[in-house]
Design a protein around this motif. Structure first.
Motif, mmCIF file in Angstrom:
data_model
loop_
_atom_site.group_PDB
_atom_site.id
_atom_site.type_symbol
_atom_site.label_atom_id
_atom_site.label_comp_id
_atom_site.label_asym_id
_atom_site.label_seq_id
_atom_site.Cartn_x
_atom_site.Cartn_y
_atom_site.Cartn_z
ATOM 1 N N MET A 32 39.116 49.778 32.169
ATOM 2 C CA MET A 32 38.941 48.579 32.930
ATOM 3 C C MET A 32 39.693 47.438 32.249
ATOM 4 S SD MET A 32 35.536 47.094 34.642
ATOM 5 C CE MET A 32 35.452 48.041 36.104
ATOM 6 N N ASP A 33 40.293 46.592 33.038
ATOM 7 C CA ASP A 33 41.103 45.474 32.555
ATOM 8 C C ASP A 33 40.199 44.290 32.201
ATOM 9 O OD1 ASP A 33 42.710 43.127 32.506
ATOM 10 O OD2 ASP A 33 44.254 44.201 33.615
ATOM 11 N N ALA A 37 36.517 39.588 33.496
ATOM 12 C CA ALA A 37 36.355 38.139 33.451
ATOM 13 C C ALA A 37 36.258 37.562 34.867
ATOM 14 C CB ALA A 37 37.514 37.502 32.688
ATOM 15 N N ALA A 38 37.049 38.092 35.798
ATOM 16 C CA ALA A 38 37.026 37.608 37.180
ATOM 17 C C ALA A 38 35.687 37.937 37.839
ATOM 18 C CB ALA A 38 38.183 38.219 37.967
#
Length: 111
Positions: free
Chosen positions: A1-2, A7-8
């Protein structure tokens, strides 16, 4: 996961919670305004009813007659200057008349 995706999603969750809080305050504030307006309308209606009820009494209806028609005595008195008792008004009128006589007597004595 990025990291940016995480954060978004976290920011979206915080934004949604903040929006829910703000909307709750807006709704409560709108209800508060409605309540204040309703209280003002109620106070005005109570005042009008008290005056109209007193007018009915002055028109020679009794409280018992008005109760018979389903009209309860107002919970608040009509506004205005207190009338006082008949005896108090009579005494004041007599005092005023006495002062006037004294003044008339004083002016005729001085001539």
């Amino acid at each position: 996961m990025d990291i940016n995706d995480i954060a978004a999603r976290a920011a979206a969750k915080i934004d949604a919670a903040r929006d829910a809080k703000v909307n709750a305050v807006k709704t409560a504030a709108a209800s508060g305004v409605e309540l204040a307006e309703a209280a003002q309308l109620l106070a005005a209606a109570e005042q009008k009813y008290a005056k109209d009820y007193q007018a009915a009494l002055r028109a020679d209806w009794t409280e018992s007659d008005l109760r018979g028609f389903g009209l309860d005595a107002p919970t608040k008195k009509a506004g205005g200057r207190p009338r006082g008792t008949k005896a108090a008004r009579q005494t004041k009128a007599n005092d005023d008349a006495s002062r006037e006589k004294e003044m008339i007597g004083a002016t005729s004595d001085g001539e």
